[in-house]
Design a protein around this motif. Structure first.
Motif, short mmCIF file in Angstrom:
data_model
loop_
_atom_site.label_atom_id
_atom_site.label_comp_id
_atom_site.label_asym_id
_atom_site.label_seq_id
_atom_site.Cartn_x
_atom_site.Cartn_y
_atom_site.Cartn_z
N PRO A 118 19.44 15.20 53.11
CA PRO A 118 20.50 15.18 52.85
C PRO A 118 22.19 15.04 53.12
O PRO A 118 22.96 14.30 53.10
N LEU A 124 25.74 13.98 51.88
CA LEU A 124 25.68 12.98 50.93
C LEU A 124 24.85 13.41 49.54
O LEU A 124 24.42 14.62 49.62
N GLY A 146 21.32 6.05 50.28
CA GLY A 146 20.05 6.85 50.33
C GLY A 146 19.26 5.91 49.93
O GLY A 146 19.09 5.23 49.19
N TYR A 198 18.37 9.27 54.02
CA TYR A 198 19.96 9.14 54.21
C TYR A 198 20.03 9.10 55.45
O TYR A 198 19.79 9.27 56.26
N ALA A 252 22.69 13.75 47.01
CA ALA A 252 21.30 14.20 46.75
C ALA A 252 20.59 13.31 45.63
O ALA A 252 21.43 14.47 44.80
#
Length: 581
Positions: free
Chosen positions: A476, A479, A544, A492, A481
């Motif tokens: 991730p 980002l 995602g 990702y 997750a």
């Protein structure tokens, strides 16, 4: 090259197109600077015209090192407005002379022979343009001539085109002399319906709910509170209330766990529409969590691909069906107002129209997007209500310089609203300057915008406004997750943007997941899910994806699908003068 440099270059290469672009980009700001110092609308229009004329003929004096083009133009506007206000005060104080001096002839280097060009037009066309130059709206002219609005609007457009060709130098300043600071640039928009949106098609007027409709049985009470048909889509504002026989139920899962099925689940899945000759169709449900409770579900129902109501055939009858309930309702064509009646700003990629109002919550301003040729302006305008830790504010500035920050009122970024409402609390009536730091603009992604997984890392994809380089990872990184599903493969995706304009920055990309072998994953078969993800600061940062191994084997990819769009943050600050009632 900056946006200002592109404008100056265009002025040299194509004066007419360059001056039109300059007026579109900075006309609103120049008008606001003049209006703060002048009370007479005619003085404001003439001041705006003088500023653009002066700049064109003296553009060599502009020095970008000393400030932006916007600031330069607004400074010119302020000086012109002050001079005009002082001259007006002197004229009011001085007695009239017994004889008036002869009017000076036009300077051939700084004025265009508009009157000569008008004299060469047919009498009816010249009269129409003079009425517009006097400040009358198209609707007012149509009423005065007792002719249809559309007829007058089209005739004016043809007359303006002819006038351009007749002008000695071909510069758009001739139009400025006639129509500065009025609604010429907005003529492509058909009408505004306050509380609903801006309609861009004359052949598809808004249709709204003639009267609320409702029905009930032992399971639920259903009420249609509002409706809007627009260009093939129908949005119903619906409230579903729990009936005496409705109840949540608990389901035992195979692993021994329990799952609660809410009372409204089966009812929402059974909502269908009968529209004309069409069979019952299912729509999309968008829940409004802010207005819902455990016993009442507020939602929007969205139906697309509907045939247009026949113009001149009267109201449209339709039926909403739900769990044995059949609720007929009626849509009627709505009366739309001219956009020229409101304050607006319109630039190269789009703009915004503002309608001030007042309610029990105090002063408010409704913001309506004005879409450009390639991009649509997002109704929420700025990111303050949608994924941005440092969004910039929508503000009203009073005559005393006090700045009041607005808050979005009940706006659902996942809903279908065509405008947003910003509230400012208790403010006295009067004139204010409305400021927006930027606008969000978006466009559909092309069908070629396809990202294969997992081999798409480093792929460069072309999109409206620029290109994006995709970075695909199984980690991730920055980002947020989500908890992975059992056996899921997680990816990702982030993007590096290369916008074609310096005033654009990437704000979001929306894609759908699928496979090379299937149009889309099925609910009972292989599955995948794609969601937008923020970073640790809360800003949009990427996508995602969780995908089953079976889907991955079939050739998983991200593609535009039905909803794929790219959104840019357009650094085009807006300033408008609005009057709070």
């Amino acid at each position: 090259m900056s946006a200002d440099e592109r404008l100056l270059e265009l002025l040299e290469q194509d004066p007419e197109a360059g001056l039109a672009a300059l007026m579109e980009r900075y006309g609103g700001a120049v008008r606001a600077a003049a209006a703060r110092r002048l009370s007479n609308e005619e003085d404001v229009r003439e001041c705006v015209n003088d500023v653009f004329a002066q700049f064109y003929f003296q553009r060599a004096r502009f020095d970008a090192a000393k400030g932006s083009l916007k600031n330069w133009l607004c400074t010119l506007a302020a000086r012109r407005a002050i001079d005009r206000a002082r001259a007006g005060a002197r004229r009011a104080a001085d007695p009239l002379p017994e004889t008036l001096p002869a009017a000076e002839g036009p300077d051939p280097d700084e004025r265009l022979d508009v009157q000569n060009a008008l004299a060469r037009l047919p009498k009816e066309e010249a009269a129409l343009l003079r009425m517009r130059a006097a400040g009358l709206t198209v609707r007012q002219i149509a009423r005065a001539l007792d002719e249809p609005y559309e007829t007058v609007k089209k005739r004016q457009q043809r007359s303006l085109a002819k006038l351009r060709k007749l002008l000695l130098t071909g510069l758009v300043l001739a139009l400025a002399a006639l129509l500065a600071a009025c609604g010429y640039l907005l003529l492509r928009y058909f009408g505004v319906l306050p509380g609903y949106g801006v309609n861009t098609r004359a052949d598809a007027p808004f249709h709204t709910l003639a009267a609320p409709a409702e029905g009930e049985n032992r399971m639920a009470a259903l009420r249609i509170e509002d409706a809007l048909w627009w260009q093939g889509g129908l949005v119903l504002d619906v409230r579903l209330e729990k009936g005496p026989d409705a109840a949540d139920r608990v389901v035992t899962l195979p692993d021994g766990g329990e799952y609660t099925v809410l009372w409204q689940t089966s009812l929402v899945g059974d909502l269908t529409l009968r529209w004309g000759e069409q069979e019952e169709m299912y729509g999309t449900v968008v829940t409004d969590a802010a207005r819902s409770t455990k016993d009442c579900l507020a939602m929007e129902l969205v139906f697309t691909g509907l045939p247009a109501p026949e113009q001149g055939k009267g109201p449209v009858e339709a039926v909403l069906c739900c769990g044995g309930l059949e609720i007929p309702f009626t849509l009627a064509a709505a009366g739309e107002a001219s956009p020229e009646e409101y304050a607006y700003a319109l630039g190269e990629l789009g703009g915004v129209l503002a309608i001030p109002s007042r309610s029990g919550q105090g002063a408010a301003v409704e913001l309506y997007p004005l879409n450009g040729e390639a991009f649509s302006v997002e109704p929420w305008m700025v990111l303050s209500s949608f994924m941005d830790p440092a969004p910039g504010a929508v503000t009203l500035t009073g005559a005393d310089g006090t700045v009041h920050e607005g808050t979005p009122a009940g706006f659902n970024p996942y809903g279908t609203s065509l405008y947003s409402r910003w509230e400012f609390g208790s403010l006295p009536a009067g004139e204010y300057t409305l400021s927006l730091p930027y606008l969000l603009v978006s466009a559909p992604l092309p069908e070629t915008f396809v990202l294969p997984l997992p081999e798409g890392d480093g792929l460069v994809l072309e999109a409206p406004g620029g290109s994006l380089t995709a970075h695909v990872s199984r980690q991730p990184g920055r980002l947020a997750a989500a908890e992975p599903e059992p056996g899921a493969e997680a990816f990702y995706i982030t993007f590096d943007a290369a916008p074609r304009r310096e005033d654009l920055a990437l704000a979001g990309v929306w894609l759908e997941a699928g496979t090379d072998g299937l149009p889309e994953p099925t609910a009972n078969g292989p599955w995948s899910s794609c969601v937008t993800l923020p970073d640790e600061s809360g800003a949009w940062a990427g996508l995602g994806l969780q995908v089953s191994p079976d889907v991955l084997k079939q050739g998983c990819r991200l593609a535009p699908g039905m909803q794929g769009r790219i959104t840019w943050k357009w650094a085009w600050p807006v300033e408008l003068t609005v009057h709070l009632p």
